[in-house]
Design an enzyme around this catalytic site. Structure first.
Site, PDB file in Angstrom:
ATOM      1  N   HIS A   1      32.468  57.039  24.980  1.00  0.00           N
ATOM      2  CA  HIS A   1      32.769  57.275  26.396  1.00  0.00           C
ATOM      3  C   HIS A   1      34.275  57.163  26.649  1.00  0.00           C
ATOM      4  O   HIS A   1      34.878  58.030  27.292  1.00  0.00           O
ATOM      5  CB  HIS A   1      32.000  56.255  27.246  1.00  0.00           C
ATOM      6  CG  HIS A   1      32.236  56.373  28.717  1.00  0.00           C
ATOM      7  ND1 HIS A   1      31.279  56.838  29.588  1.00  0.00           N
ATOM      8  CD2 HIS A   1      33.319  56.075  29.481  1.00  0.00           C
ATOM      9  CE1 HIS A   1      31.767  56.823  30.825  1.00  0.00           C
ATOM     10  NE2 HIS A   1      33.005  56.360  30.784  1.00  0.00           N
ATOM     11  N   GLU A   2      34.892  56.091  26.134  1.00  0.00           N
ATOM     12  CA  GLU A   2      36.317  55.861  26.403  1.00  0.00           C
ATOM     13  C   GLU A   2      37.216  56.857  25.682  1.00  0.00           C
ATOM     14  O   GLU A   2      38.218  57.309  26.246  1.00  0.00           O
ATOM     15  CB  GLU A   2      36.708  54.423  26.055  1.00  0.00           C
ATOM     16  CG  GLU A   2      35.972  53.349  26.852  1.00  0.00           C
ATOM     17  CD  GLU A   2      35.979  53.551  28.356  1.00  0.00           C
ATOM     18  OE1 GLU A   2      36.955  54.116  28.902  1.00  0.00           O
ATOM     19  OE2 GLU A   2      34.996  53.145  29.005  1.00  0.00           O
TER      20      GLU A   2
ATOM     21  N   GLN B   1      42.693  56.348  32.848  1.00  0.00           N
ATOM     22  CA  GLN B   1      42.019  55.893  34.052  1.00  0.00           C
ATOM     23  C   GLN B   1      42.919  55.050  34.945  1.00  0.00           C
ATOM     24  O   GLN B   1      42.581  54.813  36.105  1.00  0.00           O
ATOM     25  CB  GLN B   1      40.756  55.106  33.703  1.00  0.00           C
ATOM     26  CG  GLN B   1      39.661  55.958  33.083  1.00  0.00           C
ATOM     27  CD  GLN B   1      38.452  55.119  32.772  1.00  0.00           C
ATOM     28  OE1 GLN B   1      38.359  54.537  31.694  1.00  0.00           O
ATOM     29  NE2 GLN B   1      37.532  55.042  33.727  1.00  0.00           N
TER      30      GLN B   1
ATOM     31  N   LEU C   1      33.889  53.922  35.839  1.00  0.00           N
ATOM     32  CA  LEU C   1      34.722  53.393  36.915  1.00  0.00           C
ATOM     33  C   LEU C   1      35.450  54.508  37.662  1.00  0.00           C
ATOM     34  O   LEU C   1      35.764  54.369  38.838  1.00  0.00           O
ATOM     35  CB  LEU C   1      35.731  52.396  36.346  1.00  0.00           C
ATOM     36  CG  LEU C   1      35.135  51.185  35.630  1.00  0.00           C
ATOM     37  CD1 LEU C   1      36.235  50.362  34.965  1.00  0.00           C
ATOM     38  CD2 LEU C   1      34.328  50.331  36.586  1.00  0.00           C
TER      39      LEU C   1
ATOM     40  N   HIS D   1      37.629  60.102  27.493  1.00  0.00           N
ATOM     41  CA  HIS D   1      38.656  60.082  28.539  1.00  0.00           C
ATOM     42  C   HIS D   1      40.012  60.515  27.994  1.00  0.00           C
ATOM     43  O   HIS D   1      40.797  61.155  28.698  1.00  0.00           O
ATOM     44  CB  HIS D   1      38.809  58.669  29.131  1.00  0.00           C
ATOM     45  CG  HIS D   1      37.822  58.340  30.192  1.00  0.00           C
ATOM     46  ND1 HIS D   1      37.757  58.995  31.400  1.00  0.00           N
ATOM     47  CD2 HIS D   1      36.854  57.387  30.234  1.00  0.00           C
ATOM     48  CE1 HIS D   1      36.796  58.478  32.144  1.00  0.00           C
ATOM     49  NE2 HIS D   1      36.228  57.497  31.453  1.00  0.00           N
TER      50      HIS D   1
ATOM     51  N   GLY E   1      34.557  49.064  29.421  1.00  0.00           N
ATOM     52  CA  GLY E   1      35.600  49.805  28.730  1.00  0.00           C
ATOM     53  C   GLY E   1      36.515  50.471  29.742  1.00  0.00           C
ATOM     54  O   GLY E   1      36.122  50.726  30.882  1.00  0.00           O
TER      55      GLY E   1
END
Length: 191
Positions: free
Chosen positions: A174-175, A89, A132, A178, A84
């Site tokens: 999780h994404e 990011q 990442l 962000h 993802g």
């Protein structure tokens, strides 16, 4: 500086900034984007900022289509090897994520503009997560077993809801974190 308005849901909406346009247009659909990391102070500050909604005009634009393709190209590249990727990011403060859908045949990567999680299940799961943007580290995080996501369909520009479970639900959580400036390290599970 991008113009900003408050939409009826109370979330800010704004146009791509000149810097964001430059990042998106700096390559074609096969060009990887640089993933920001907490190891760089300027990157770390940007990763902590909340993201804005995309307008319908932006979602229908060639710029958005290129961003979506470049997000998938970046996250699925063997040198990155992620499941993802959120737009912040790669330096784009917009509510867009690319997620590998392990719950669908072939586990395709799909891109979701204006995504939000509207419901979290009471049932929880814990698992090891990495990121990442937080290289060379991982930790145990507790997440909902299932979630309901809401996003704008790029083809119809209508709001779509979808229930997601298991590991794919973890990726979505999780994404979307962000997009609110939250990293998995903020949620490490302690027994």
């Amino acid at each position: 500086v991008a113009c900003t308005v408050i939409c009826s849901c109370g979330t800010r909406e704004g146009s791509f900034s000149k810097k964001e346009l430059s990042l998106i247009l700096s390559g074609d659909s096969s060009t990887l984007m640089r993933v920001l990391t907490v190891e760089n102070n300027a990157d770390s500050l940007l990763l902590r900022r909340p993201s804005l909604l995309l307008s319908e005009r932006e979602i229908a634009s060639d710029t958005y289509k290129l961003l979506a393709k470049r997000l998938v190209t970046t996250v699925s590249d063997s040198t990155v090897d992620g499941v993802g990727l959120a737009a912040p990011q790669v330096g784009i403060l917009k509510r867009v994520v690319a997620v590998q859908r392990y719950d669908k045949e072939g586990a395709p990567f799909e891109v979701y503009p204006n995504i939000r999680i509207t419901e979290y299940s009471a049932e929880k799961q814990t698992g090891r997560e990495g990121c990442l943007s937080v290289p060379d580290t991982s930790g145990i995080v507790e997440r909902a077993q299932s979630v309901v996501i809401s996003y704008t369909c790029p083809q119809t520009l209508e709001t779509v809801n979808d229930t997601v479970q298991g590991y794919t639900a973890v990726i979505f959580q999780h994404e979307t974190d962000h997009l609110d400036g939250v990293l998995y390290t903020d949620k490490l599970y302690c027994e």
